[in-house]
Enzyme design. Structure first.
Site, short mmCIF file in Angstrom:
data_model
loop_
_atom_site.label_atom_id
_atom_site.label_comp_id
_atom_site.label_asym_id
_atom_site.label_seq_id
_atom_site.Cartn_x
_atom_site.Cartn_y
_atom_site.Cartn_z
N THR A 338 -98.62 -43.48 -133.57
CA THR A 338 -99.45 -43.76 -132.39
C THR A 338 -100.92 -44.00 -132.75
O THR A 338 -101.33 -43.79 -133.89
CB THR A 338 -99.34 -42.59 -131.38
OG1 THR A 338 -99.53 -41.36 -132.09
CG2 THR A 338 -97.98 -42.58 -130.72
N SER A 364 -108.84 -40.62 -130.08
CA SER A 364 -108.35 -41.95 -129.70
C SER A 364 -108.84 -42.93 -130.74
O SER A 364 -110.05 -43.05 -130.97
CB SER A 364 -108.87 -42.35 -128.33
OG SER A 364 -108.59 -43.71 -128.07
N ARG A 365 -107.92 -43.64 -131.40
CA ARG A 365 -108.33 -44.57 -132.45
C ARG A 365 -108.85 -45.89 -131.88
O ARG A 365 -109.23 -46.77 -132.62
CB ARG A 365 -107.17 -44.80 -133.42
CG ARG A 365 -106.81 -43.52 -134.16
CD ARG A 365 -105.81 -43.71 -135.29
NE ARG A 365 -105.35 -42.40 -135.70
CZ ARG A 365 -104.09 -42.01 -135.67
NH1 ARG A 365 -103.16 -42.82 -135.24
NH2 ARG A 365 -103.75 -40.80 -136.06
N VAL A 366 -108.80 -46.01 -130.56
CA VAL A 366 -109.37 -47.19 -129.91
C VAL A 366 -110.81 -46.91 -129.49
O VAL A 366 -111.68 -47.76 -129.56
CB VAL A 366 -108.50 -47.61 -128.70
CG1 VAL A 366 -109.15 -48.72 -127.91
CG2 VAL A 366 -107.13 -48.06 -129.19
#
Length: 515
Positions: A338, A364-366
């Site tokens: 994810t 959150s990698r976004v």
């Protein structure tokens, strides 16, 4: 009156011309073993992986193991009526489920059949449950926020359309509530929601459906359930069926939010099937391909490029941990697939911090790409503030003499924790979130009693909505912060109305608001 010879002759000729000598051959096998939701059959030499097979009593199965002597079949329904020696025939079709707009508002099982008592679903469209994920060139970067309506998530671990954000934590830490609130918040956001309940009690699913109905969320949602009482194959199949339904909308340029609640139970069902089919177990008795089980599923969530319509599937998978152990096999697998995780901590939950978001372990990698500009500006320091507060809190519990700077940091931290708390099903618009975080990070709340913050926040939203709607409209339209002087004036005006003793935190005699 009888027919003439010529007429009879022409009728015979027509019949001969229209005659088609078609031989229908069904490949039929024989069941050699049946039990615990699986069967073995020989004689199906040309069966395909994932093919739908039909038993003589009308129950369907799916070809799972293609072996030298026989085919391992998972049975998609009651297996009590199947006995050794029964016939099973190929259908020539890969496992598929009905899809389309007619599914919206319905409660269905893993095979896409309605279980809500509202009659048949009128759709002729079908999609295979297993499909290749969109390739790299078919995708684009995540750039649109998917607002959850939950302050802690939208500020600290934002989710974007096309992202895969894992929700992880022990049982009874509020994972399902978080998903239901996110679905409720999609009202009017042009997003179709699919809630996949895996291995839950039917009464629990029923209560979730009733909540969605109460908030009008079933108008844009599909609930797919494979309950704990159903055979393991249906639990294994449920997320793939949900994704097939989601892909129909995505490839038509629409946005979809899909929640898998939860993948731990799906992995356990897959392990059960695999061991019954004599697949060799590996780590913690899971078969070697359990990573592929989840990776081929979650990779199908994507933000498509504009040439393909720009549709998206946002996936929120759940994983249940044991005593907060995120280093176990299934949690580490899904974390690596994810684009970040939201970790819910039991200690926080039971101490009244709800949602029980552990800021240090959630990521959150976004990141900022999934936030509007205004939210980026007001929430930039929140994570650091929260992390340093937790550290200071642990350090200062042993001593009482604190300098002014440390005291100020602790005061701000306590207020940050309080503001991040949120009631069940009380979703908050992103515009209101921006305003309350602005007030928090610019020190407006530093002098307000912590016990009064909940009332302050609620009345602040009402006040701005009634008296200064233009500020909300400006944030919604420009996605940016209005002029700081304008916001400062509104907040100060409200604080003056809220109570006269706001500047004196030791004075407990508050005057009610004059709104």
């Amino acid at each position: 009156m009888g027919l003439k010879a010529e007429e009879i002759s022409s009728l015979i000729k027509q019949q001969i011309e229209g005659f088609r000598n078609e031989l229908v051959v069904d490949e039929v096998g024989t069941v050699s073993y049946v039990g615990d939701g699986i069967a073995r059959a020989y004689g199906l030499e040309n069966a395909m992986a994932g093919e739908l097979l039909e038993f003589s009593n009308g129950v369907y199965g799916m070809a799972q193991n293609l072996e030298t002597n026989d085919v391992g079949i998972i049975i998609l329904g009651p297996f009590e009526g199947i006995v050794e020696g029964d016939t099973v025939k190929r259908t020539g079709r890969i496992m598929e489920v009905p899809v389309g707009d007619a599914m919206i508002g319905r409660v269905v099982n893993s095979l896409g059949r309605p279980i809500d008592g509202l009659g048949e679903i009128q759709t002729t469209k079908m999609r295979p449950v297993e499909a290749a994920a969109p390739g790299v060139m078919d995708r684009q970067s995540v750039f649109e926020p998917l607002q959850t309506g939950i302050k802690g998530i939208d500020a600290l671990v934002p989710i974007g359309r096309g992202q895969r954000e894992l929700v992880i934590g022990d049982r009874k830490t509020g994972k399902t509530s978080l998903a239901i609130d996110t679905i409720i918040n999609q009202k009017g956001q042009d997003t179709i929601c699919i809630y996949v309940a895996i291995g839950q009690k039917e009464s629990t699913v029923r209560s979730q459906v009733e909540i969605l109905k109460r908030f009008g969320a079933m108008d844009y949602s599909i609930v797919l359930t494979a309950s704990a009482s159903q055979p393991a194959p249906l639990l294994y199949l449920a997320p793939y069926s949900g994704l097939a339904m989601a892909e129909e909308f995505m490839y038509n340029g629409k946005h979809v939010l899909i929640v898998f609640d939860d993948l731990t139970k799906q992995a356990a069902a897959y392990r059960e099937l695999s061991l019954l089919l004599r697949r060799p177990p590996g780590r913690e008795a899971y078969p070697g391909d359990v990573f592929y089980l989840h990776s081929r599923m979650l990779e199908r969530a994507a933000k498509l490029n504009d040439a393909l319509g720009g549709g998206s599937i946002t996936a929120i998978p759940f994983v249940e941990t044991q005593a907060g152990d995120i280093s176990a096999y299934i949690p580490t697998n899904v974390i690596s697939i994810t684009d970040g995780q939201i970790f819910l901590e039991s200690d926080l939950f039971y101490s009244g911090v709800r949602p029980a978001l552990a800021a240090g372990l959630s990521v959150s990698r976004v990141g900022g790409a999934a936030q509007i500009k205004a939210m980026k500006k007001v929430s930039g320091t929140l994570r650091l503030d929260l992390a340093s507060f937790r550290e200071l809190e642990a350090f200062t519990q042993f001593g009482s003499d604190l300098d002014a700077a440390t005291q100020a940091k602790l005061n701000r931290g306590h207020r940050t924790v309080e503001i991040l708390k949120q009631g069940l099903h009380e979703v908050i618009s992103v515009e209101n979130q921006v305003l309350i975080f602005y007030a928090l990070t610019h020190g407006f709340l530093d002098t307000i009693s912590i016990s009064e913050l909940g009332r302050f926040e609620k009345e602040f939203y009402e006040y701005v909505g009634n008296q200064h709607q233009e500020i909300i409209d400006e944030i919604a339209e420009t996605k940016d912060l209005p002029d700081s002087e304008k916001i400062d004036a509104v907040i100060n005006e409200f604080i003056d109305n809220f109570f006269t003793s706001a500047i004196d935190p030791d004075n407990a005699e508050y005057m009610p608001g004059t709104m």
